[in-house]
Design a protein around this motif. Structure first.
Motif, PDB file in Angstrom:
ATOM      1  N   VAL A  54       0.846  -1.200   0.000  1.00  0.00           N
ATOM      2  CA  VAL A  54       0.000   0.000   0.000  1.00  0.00           C
ATOM      3  C   VAL A  54       0.882   1.251   0.000  1.00  0.00           C
ATOM      4  O   VAL A  54       0.580   2.231  -0.684  1.00  0.00           O
ATOM      5  CB  VAL A  54      -0.962   0.000   1.209  1.00  0.00           C
ATOM      6  CG1 VAL A  54      -1.812   1.256   1.226  1.00  0.00           C
ATOM      7  CG2 VAL A  54      -1.841  -1.243   1.192  1.00  0.00           C
ATOM      8  N   GLN A  55       1.992   1.207   0.722  1.00  0.00           N
ATOM      9  CA  GLN A  55       2.906   2.350   0.802  1.00  0.00           C
ATOM     10  C   GLN A  55       3.335   2.844  -0.575  1.00  0.00           C
ATOM     11  O   GLN A  55       3.389   4.046  -0.811  1.00  0.00           O
ATOM     12  CB  GLN A  55       4.166   1.989   1.586  1.00  0.00           C
ATOM     13  CG  GLN A  55       4.009   1.993   3.064  1.00  0.00           C
ATOM     14  CD  GLN A  55       5.313   1.688   3.769  1.00  0.00           C
ATOM     15  OE1 GLN A  55       6.390   1.984   3.260  1.00  0.00           O
ATOM     16  NE2 GLN A  55       5.227   1.097   4.950  1.00  0.00           N
ATOM     17  N   LYS A  56       3.613   1.913  -1.469  1.00  0.00           N
ATOM     18  CA  LYS A  56       4.105   2.324  -2.793  1.00  0.00           C
ATOM     19  C   LYS A  56       3.096   3.198  -3.530  1.00  0.00           C
ATOM     20  O   LYS A  56       3.466   4.020  -4.345  1.00  0.00           O
ATOM     21  CB  LYS A  56       4.509   1.111  -3.627  1.00  0.00           C
ATOM     22  CG  LYS A  56       3.383   0.193  -4.014  1.00  0.00           C
ATOM     23  CD  LYS A  56       3.884  -1.018  -4.780  1.00  0.00           C
ATOM     24  CE  LYS A  56       2.745  -1.973  -5.079  1.00  0.00           C
ATOM     25  NZ  LYS A  56       3.201  -3.207  -5.675  1.00  0.00           N
ATOM     26  N   HIS A  57       1.806   3.069  -3.202  1.00  0.00           N
ATOM     27  CA  HIS A  57       0.773   3.897  -3.821  1.00  0.00           C
ATOM     28  C   HIS A  57       0.569   5.220  -3.086  1.00  0.00           C
ATOM     29  O   HIS A  57      -0.061   6.133  -3.619  1.00  0.00           O
ATOM     30  CB  HIS A  57      -0.556   3.145  -3.865  1.00  0.00           C
ATOM     31  CG  HIS A  57      -0.502   1.894  -4.670  1.00  0.00           C
ATOM     32  ND1 HIS A  57      -0.425   1.884  -6.044  1.00  0.00           N
ATOM     33  CD2 HIS A  57      -0.496   0.599  -4.286  1.00  0.00           C
ATOM     34  CE1 HIS A  57      -0.386   0.637  -6.470  1.00  0.00           C
ATOM     35  NE2 HIS A  57      -0.422  -0.166  -5.422  1.00  0.00           N
ATOM     36  N   LEU A  58       1.084   5.299  -1.872  1.00  0.00           N
ATOM     37  CA  LEU A  58       0.888   6.486  -1.048  1.00  0.00           C
ATOM     38  C   LEU A  58       2.112   7.392  -0.996  1.00  0.00           C
ATOM     39  O   LEU A  58       2.057   8.464  -0.383  1.00  0.00           O
ATOM     40  CB  LEU A  58       0.490   6.070   0.375  1.00  0.00           C
ATOM     41  CG  LEU A  58      -0.889   5.426   0.512  1.00  0.00           C
ATOM     42  CD1 LEU A  58      -1.084   4.879   1.919  1.00  0.00           C
ATOM     43  CD2 LEU A  58      -1.986   6.412   0.163  1.00  0.00           C
ATOM     44  N   SER A  64       1.350  10.548  -9.259  1.00  0.00           N
ATOM     45  CA  SER A  64       0.347   9.808  -8.506  1.00  0.00           C
ATOM     46  C   SER A  64      -1.054  10.372  -8.768  1.00  0.00           C
ATOM     47  O   SER A  64      -1.333  11.539  -8.461  1.00  0.00           O
ATOM     48  CB  SER A  64       0.662   9.892  -7.013  1.00  0.00           C
ATOM     49  OG  SER A  64      -0.445   9.468  -6.251  1.00  0.00           O
ATOM     50  N   SER A  65      -1.933   9.542  -9.291  1.00  0.00           N
ATOM     51  CA  SER A  65      -3.310   9.989  -9.523  1.00  0.00           C
ATOM     52  C   SER A  65      -4.007  10.296  -8.192  1.00  0.00           C
ATOM     53  O   SER A  65      -4.865  11.176  -8.131  1.00  0.00           O
ATOM     54  CB  SER A  65      -4.088   8.946 -10.326  1.00  0.00           C
ATOM     55  OG  SER A  65      -4.090   7.701  -9.667  1.00  0.00           O
ATOM     56  N   PHE A  66      -3.626   9.599  -7.145  1.00  0.00           N
ATOM     57  CA  PHE A  66      -4.177   9.850  -5.813  1.00  0.00           C
ATOM     58  C   PHE A  66      -3.875  11.281  -5.372  1.00  0.00           C
ATOM     59  O   PHE A  66      -4.776  12.029  -4.995  1.00  0.00           O
ATOM     60  CB  PHE A  66      -3.605   8.833  -4.822  1.00  0.00           C
ATOM     61  CG  PHE A  66      -3.963   9.087  -3.392  1.00  0.00           C
ATOM     62  CD1 PHE A  66      -5.278   8.980  -2.963  1.00  0.00           C
ATOM     63  CD2 PHE A  66      -2.987   9.416  -2.461  1.00  0.00           C
ATOM     64  CE1 PHE A  66      -5.623   9.205  -1.628  1.00  0.00           C
ATOM     65  CE2 PHE A  66      -3.314   9.638  -1.138  1.00  0.00           C
ATOM     66  CZ  PHE A  66      -4.633   9.531  -0.722  1.00  0.00           C
ATOM     67  N   TYR A  67      -2.612  11.686  -5.447  1.00  0.00           N
ATOM     68  CA  TYR A  67      -2.242  13.034  -5.016  1.00  0.00           C
ATOM     69  C   TYR A  67      -2.698  14.091  -6.019  1.00  0.00           C
ATOM     70  O   TYR A  67      -2.958  15.235  -5.628  1.00  0.00           O
ATOM     71  CB  TYR A  67      -0.740  13.127  -4.734  1.00  0.00           C
ATOM     72  CG  TYR A  67      -0.383  12.404  -3.459  1.00  0.00           C
ATOM     73  CD1 TYR A  67      -0.770  12.915  -2.218  1.00  0.00           C
ATOM     74  CD2 TYR A  67       0.287  11.191  -3.480  1.00  0.00           C
ATOM     75  CE1 TYR A  67      -0.474  12.242  -1.048  1.00  0.00           C
ATOM     76  CE2 TYR A  67       0.587  10.515  -2.308  1.00  0.00           C
ATOM     77  CZ  TYR A  67       0.200  11.052  -1.085  1.00  0.00           C
ATOM     78  OH  TYR A  67       0.480  10.388   0.079  1.00  0.00           O
ATOM     79  N   ILE A 100      -6.532   3.775  -5.578  1.00  0.00           N
ATOM     80  CA  ILE A 100      -5.678   2.730  -5.008  1.00  0.00           C
ATOM     81  C   ILE A 100      -6.533   1.484  -4.780  1.00  0.00           C
ATOM     82  O   ILE A 100      -7.470   1.519  -3.976  1.00  0.00           O
ATOM     83  CB  ILE A 100      -5.024   3.205  -3.689  1.00  0.00           C
ATOM     84  CG1 ILE A 100      -4.212   4.482  -3.933  1.00  0.00           C
ATOM     85  CG2 ILE A 100      -4.150   2.111  -3.100  1.00  0.00           C
ATOM     86  CD1 ILE A 100      -3.740   5.189  -2.678  1.00  0.00           C
ATOM     87  N   SER A 101      -6.217   0.423  -5.478  1.00  0.00           N
ATOM     88  CA  SER A 101      -7.064  -0.775  -5.442  1.00  0.00           C
ATOM     89  C   SER A 101      -7.264  -1.317  -4.023  1.00  0.00           C
ATOM     90  O   SER A 101      -8.330  -1.851  -3.719  1.00  0.00           O
ATOM     91  CB  SER A 101      -6.500  -1.865  -6.358  1.00  0.00           C
ATOM     92  OG  SER A 101      -5.209  -2.246  -5.949  1.00  0.00           O
TER      93      SER A 101
END
Length: 155
Positions: A54-58, A64-67, A100-101
């Motif tokens: 999960v860290q790698k996505h955060l 990053s599409s999240f950020y 994030i899946s």
């Protein structure tokens, strides 16, 4: 080390109280009381609350599409004028669900949560709050949109 469940439990135990707490005030306090270096260290602490997959996505990245989704807040002064702490928490969880899946089928922040869910949602909220504060420290334009001051005299 202290009880890692205390802060998340306090956060969710006070959910009804923080529904009326202005989120921009939280950001303003962090901007006034912290430095970029301190916030980066706190970001690492929050990242460490998640498993490596999960860290790698955060990890903060311009790609990053999240950020990128969270960064949309840097253009929305209307959101900042009314957003509460719980609004922010729900928004960040929704961004995580969208990007994030791991979070895709995650429960809502105001649901009946397990201890692990409380810990992860709180860590996500903290991580995003630190990300916003870090950007607000660096960029005057973001502070102006949020309508906060960096210090007594400077925006």
């Amino acid at each position: 080390m202290g009880d890692l469940n205390k802060a998340p439990n306090d956060f969710f135990d006070n959910w009804n109280k923080i529904q009326s707490m202005s989120y921009k005030n939280v950001i303003e306090l962090l901007v006034k009381r912290s430095s970029e270096k301190k916030i980066l260290a706190l970001i690492q602490f929050e990242l460490d609350q998640f498993s490596e997959n999960v860290q790698k996505h955060l990890i903060i990245s311009e790609k990053s599409s999240f950020y990128q989704e969270i960064s949309n807040l840097f253009k929305d002064s209307n959101w900042w004028s009314t957003a509460t702490v719980t609004d922010a928490c729900k928004y960040y969880l929704n961004c995580a669900k969208n990007n994030i899946s791991y979070f895709e089928n995650y429960v809502e922040a105001d649901s009946d949560l397990s201890q692990n869910q409380k810990n992860e949602i709180f860590a996500l909220y903290q991580l995003c709050t630190l990300f916003v504060s870090w950007n607000a420290i660096k960029e005057k334009q973001i502070r102006e949109i949020i309508d906060i001051r960096k210090s007594l005299f400077f925006r």
